[in-house]
Scaffold this active site. Structure first.
Site, PDB file in Angstrom:
ATOM      1  N   ASP A 238       0.848  -1.190   0.000  1.00  0.00           N
ATOM      2  CA  ASP A 238       0.000   0.000   0.000  1.00  0.00           C
ATOM      3  C   ASP A 238       0.890   1.249   0.000  1.00  0.00           C
ATOM      4  O   ASP A 238       1.874   1.321   0.746  1.00  0.00           O
ATOM      5  CB  ASP A 238      -0.904   0.000   1.237  1.00  0.00           C
ATOM      6  N   ASN A 246      -2.732  12.855  -3.916  1.00  0.00           N
ATOM      7  CA  ASN A 246      -3.898  13.271  -4.707  1.00  0.00           C
ATOM      8  C   ASN A 246      -4.343  14.680  -4.351  1.00  0.00           C
ATOM      9  O   ASN A 246      -4.676  15.485  -5.238  1.00  0.00           O
ATOM     10  CB  ASN A 246      -5.064  12.293  -4.485  1.00  0.00           C
ATOM     11  N   GLU A 281      -4.919   2.121  -4.103  1.00  0.00           N
ATOM     12  CA  GLU A 281      -3.456   2.154  -4.065  1.00  0.00           C
ATOM     13  C   GLU A 281      -2.901   0.888  -3.449  1.00  0.00           C
ATOM     14  O   GLU A 281      -1.773   0.866  -2.958  1.00  0.00           O
ATOM     15  CB  GLU A 281      -2.959   3.384  -3.298  1.00  0.00           C
TER      16      GLU A 281
END
Length: 366
Positions: A238, A246, A281
């Site tokens: 992860d 983002n 992710e």
């Protein structure tokens, strides 16, 4: 007479079309494949049966000679499959021709098909190097076969004009059938390729090009059923603080980072092991038949290589990212749900302990 010839031609074309469809259906539904022994035998059997049916609907000529389109079966096999199927089929065609009656004509035709089975593959290879168009290659092979058939029947005719009209018409007709059969086969193969591409795309994550959760589930089902696999492990990866990427650099840059990470994970994975994207992710990697120490080493190498790598944003700016990894391993039990939950728990622990870590746990055997 003309009605009988016309019906025989229609029957020959129908039989060839059906056989072409069956041939394509016998091809394994895979992008890359090799025919196994069973598939070779099936193709030889279908080809031989097709040739026999074509002979049953042949046009009778003087002195026991017959004319039909069974040579097209042979040239299609030579071009699309190769000599391993074409030559045995030529032997069967010869034997089947003799089964309809043994005479001087049938003996010569039987020998001719054996010779064609030997030389056509070699001629085909040379023609393929010289011409890029498959229709040109197949039409030349057809002309060679028709010329051989015509030469074998030359002595039967006293009238050269009749002889010329019969075999020139046969050349034109067989050439048209070759074009139609090739177009039909190519259309079937194109549809098969489209089906395989769509099937492959259904297993792929459109953003990263990695395999998706559906492919992951199917892979694990195969692993659970495969008793030759002794040890297995599930690695969950992860990206740390991906939401921050983002929020501060935009989702387009976030996607750009995901694609770069996917490439890095594929490079870091052991040979023949696939990487899966199972969430936004989150990525998974399955490791089979490796000791736990080696599994941990692979996970640590992936973590460190990501931490050391510079990732590039769309504007060319470089940033550093890290990943947390949860590793769940088992020597015997291959329960997907348990390993997945354990890997997820290890990943959660890695996040809680400061991120950019590998936390692994060996599941107790039941």
């Amino acid at each position: 007479m003309l009605t009988s010839i016309f019906l025989s031609i229609i029957a020959n074309i129908s039989i060839l079309s059906t056989a072409s469809y069956i041939f394509v259906k016998l091809i394994p539904r895979k992008k890359t494949y090799t025919l196994n022994v069973k598939q070779h035998l099936l193709m030889i059997g279908v080809s031989s049966l097709t040739s026999f049916l074509l002979m049953l609907f042949s046009v009778d000529l003087p002195k026991g000679a017959i004319i039909d389109l069974r040579h097209i079966v042979l040239i299609l096999l030579v071009y699309y499959v190769g000599p391993t199927v074409a030559f045995p089929t030529a032997i069967f065609i010869s034997a089947l021709r003799l089964s309809l009656g043994v005479n001087l004509v049938s003996l010569r035709m039987a020998m001719m098909y054996v010779v064609l089975g030997c030389i056509l593959p070699m001629v085909c290879k040379k023609l393929e190097k010289q011409f890029n168009n498959k229709y040109t290659v197949l039409l030349i092979l057809n002309a060679i076969c028709v010329a051989s058939i015509a030469l074998n029947s030359y002595f039967l005719y006293d009238n050269f004009l009749v002889y010329f009209l019969i075999y020139s018409s046969f050349l034109v007709l067989s050439s048209l059938v070759v074009i139609l059969a090739t177009a039909f086969i190519e259309d079937l193969l194109k549809n098969l390729a489209l089906y395989l591409n769509e099937k492959e795309h259904a297993k792929m994550d459109f953003l990263t090009g990695l395999y998706n959760m559906r492919a992951f589930n199917k892979k694990w089902q195969r692993i659970q059923a495969d008793k030759t696999i002794e040890t297995t492990a599930l690695m969950m990866i992860d990206i740390d603080y991906f939401k921050w990427i983002n929020d501060n650099h935009g989702h387009e840059n976030g996607n750009f980072i995901l694609r770069q990470l996917a490439t890095s994970l594929k490079i870091g994975a052991p040979d023949n092991e696939l990487v899966y994207r199972v969430g936004g992710e989150e990525f998974c990697l399955i490791l089979n038949d490796l000791p736990y120490v080696a599994q941990k080493e692979i996970a640590e190498n992936i973590r460190s290589s990501i931490a050391d790598k510079e990732f590039v944003l769309e504007n060319g700016t470089s940033i550093q990212i890290t990943v947390s990894i949860g590793l769940a391993a088992s020597a015997q039990s291959k329960d997907m749900k348990k390993l997945f939950r354990l890997a997820d728990r290890c990943l959660y622990m890695a996040k809680n302990q400061g991120r950019n870590k590998v936390i692994g746990e060996l599941m107790e055997n039941e």
